[in-house]
Enzyme design. Structure first.
Site, mmCIF file in Angstrom:
data_model
loop_
_atom_site.group_PDB
_atom_site.id
_atom_site.type_symbol
_atom_site.label_atom_id
_atom_site.label_comp_id
_atom_site.label_asym_id
_atom_site.label_seq_id
_atom_site.Cartn_x
_atom_site.Cartn_y
_atom_site.Cartn_z
ATOM 1 N N ASP A 226 -60.606 -12.063 -63.661
ATOM 2 C CA ASP A 226 -59.135 -12.420 -63.262
ATOM 3 C C ASP A 226 -58.344 -10.636 -62.999
ATOM 4 O O ASP A 226 -57.536 -10.780 -63.877
ATOM 5 C CB ASP A 226 -58.103 -13.924 -62.919
ATOM 6 C CG ASP A 226 -59.508 -15.009 -62.426
ATOM 7 O OD1 ASP A 226 -59.802 -14.672 -61.269
ATOM 8 O OD2 ASP A 226 -59.578 -16.106 -63.163
ATOM 9 N N LEU B 262 -65.951 -16.680 -54.484
ATOM 10 C CA LEU B 262 -65.661 -16.395 -53.325
ATOM 11 C C LEU B 262 -65.555 -17.835 -52.473
ATOM 12 O O LEU B 262 -64.957 -17.468 -51.877
ATOM 13 C CB LEU B 262 -66.923 -15.487 -52.554
ATOM 14 C CG LEU B 262 -66.397 -13.965 -53.820
ATOM 15 C CD1 LEU B 262 -67.400 -12.535 -53.122
ATOM 16 C CD2 LEU B 262 -65.670 -12.824 -54.113
ATOM 17 N N LYS B 263 -66.073 -18.257 -53.223
ATOM 18 C CA LYS B 263 -65.833 -19.998 -52.486
ATOM 19 C C LYS B 263 -66.344 -19.623 -51.012
ATOM 20 O O LYS B 263 -64.687 -19.949 -50.798
ATOM 21 C CB LYS B 263 -64.772 -20.736 -53.278
ATOM 22 C CG LYS B 263 -63.847 -20.583 -54.686
ATOM 23 C CD LYS B 263 -62.815 -21.796 -54.550
ATOM 24 C CE LYS B 263 -62.833 -21.674 -56.438
ATOM 25 N NZ LYS B 263 -62.290 -20.502 -56.863
ATOM 26 N N GLY C 242 -59.878 -18.425 -68.402
ATOM 27 C CA GLY C 242 -59.496 -17.279 -67.530
ATOM 28 C C GLY C 242 -58.736 -16.582 -68.573
ATOM 29 O O GLY C 242 -58.819 -16.492 -69.758
HETATM 30 O O1 C5P Z 1 -57.234 -19.009 -65.677
HETATM 31 P P1 C5P Z 1 -57.977 -19.909 -66.222
HETATM 32 O O2 C5P Z 1 -58.739 -20.465 -67.268
HETATM 33 O O3 C5P Z 1 -57.117 -20.815 -65.445
HETATM 34 O O4 C5P Z 1 -58.722 -19.702 -64.978
HETATM 35 C C1 C5P Z 1 -59.938 -20.453 -64.143
HETATM 36 C C2 C5P Z 1 -61.122 -19.909 -63.339
HETATM 37 O O5 C5P Z 1 -61.342 -20.860 -62.502
HETATM 38 C C3 C5P Z 1 -60.050 -19.102 -62.114
HETATM 39 O O6 C5P Z 1 -60.726 -18.167 -61.340
HETATM 40 C C4 C5P Z 1 -60.019 -20.006 -60.659
HETATM 41 O O7 C5P Z 1 -60.302 -19.137 -60.064
HETATM 42 C C5 C5P Z 1 -61.403 -20.920 -61.493
HETATM 43 N N1 C5P Z 1 -61.309 -22.042 -60.772
HETATM 44 C C6 C5P Z 1 -60.877 -23.173 -61.434
HETATM 45 N N2 C5P Z 1 -60.933 -24.437 -60.453
HETATM 46 C C7 C5P Z 1 -61.778 -24.426 -59.708
HETATM 47 C C8 C5P Z 1 -62.824 -23.115 -59.507
HETATM 48 C C9 C5P Z 1 -62.251 -22.565 -60.111
HETATM 49 O O8 C5P Z 1 -59.726 -22.752 -61.708
HETATM 50 N N3 C5P Z 1 -62.085 -26.089 -59.321
#
Ligand code: C5P
Length: 243
Positions: free
Chosen positions: A10, A59-60, A205
């Site tokens: 990200d 991209l959901k 992330g």
């Molecule tokens: O920084 P962090 O570890 O919170 O990043 C989690 C990633 O997973 C982000 O890119 C977020 O968009 C994605 N994500 C999420 N929950 C979901 C699906 C995807 O946190 N249910």
């Protein structure tokens, strides 16, 4: 290289992306979401390929079935290993996405309930079910429409495994090593807890990308989720080196 940890790239600039890719040599799969995609798009996907990495395109998609099927076809030339859609888009939309990806190497990954949402958030949105029950319901809808992999919070792994068995691929974000800040994530678990509960992949992330030393943060997580074998001399493992 580690296949179980998916690093969420990200980032806002090609420079940031390149420096993380250079640092994270041990990581194999990188997730591009809206932030990076809207700024850099397919160029960043090419950069990943040049570094020998695999693409997880987050991209959901959620739209009418015809639009989602066309969107899936539009990104298939990038050969993403995973491509996300919202299961809440409904059965016909989910089926359209799976059919559009049929015959490719891309796995359609169904997003159940965002890990940033709590039971109270779902209630405020009009939902009558808890987050866990909503996840189970959406997962059932996904499976009926031939989805083989879903995104869920680590807290839902156990009920999902009990209901749907071992074959369903479970990808879990909202992962926070014990020392990391939760940020906007609400239903979190540590990497080792999530793997022990039965996750197939962890999406991580900020605990990696915003760490002072991303390579070390990645390596620590890798060590934490690697089952320890008894040391031949009985004196313990080598993870002390990473502290
Ligand atoms: O920084 P962090 O570890 O919170 O990043 C989690 C990633 O997973 C982000 O890119 C977020 O968009 C994605 N994500 C999420 N929950 C979901 C699906 C995807 O946190 N249910």
């Amino acid at each position: 290289m580690n296949d179980r940890i998916i690093t969420a790239l990200d980032v806002d600039s090609p420079e940031e992306a390149s420096s993380l890719l250079a640092a994270l040599e041990a990581a194999r799969i990188f997730k591009l979401g809206l932030q990076a995609w809207l700024r850099m798009g397919p160029v960043l996907a090419d950069t990943l390929r040049q570094h020998g990495k695999e693409l997880f395109l987050d991209l959901k998609f959620k739209d009418i079935p015809n639009t989602v099927a066309a969107a899936v076809r539009a990104v298939l030339p990038l050969s993403p290993r995973f491509l996300t859609i919202h299961l809440s888009g409904g059965g016909a939309m989910v089926r359209a996405a799976v059919e559009a990806a049929a015959g490719s190497n891309t796995t359609i990954l169904g997003v159940t309930v965002l890990t940033s949402l709590s039971d109270a958030d779902l209630a405020a949105m009009g939902g009558a079910l808890s987050a866990t029950d909503t996840v189970l319901r959406l997962c059932e809808l996904g499976i009926k429409n031939h989805v083989s992999a879903v995104v869920c919070s680590a807290r839902e792994i156990k009920p999902l495994r009990e209901r749907f068995g071992r074959d369903l691929i479970l990808v879990t974000p909202g992962i926070r090593p014990a020392a990391a800040a939760a940020g906007d994530q609400k239903r979190t678990m540590t990497p080792e807890e999530a793997m022990a509960a039965g996750a197939d992949y962890l999406v991580i992330g900020r605990p990696i990308t915003q760490a002072p030393d991303p390579a070390l943060a990645f390596r620590r997580i890798q060590v934490a989720i690697t089952p320890r074998r008894p040391h031949p001399t009985g004196s313990g493992g080598s993870s002390g080196l990473l502290r």
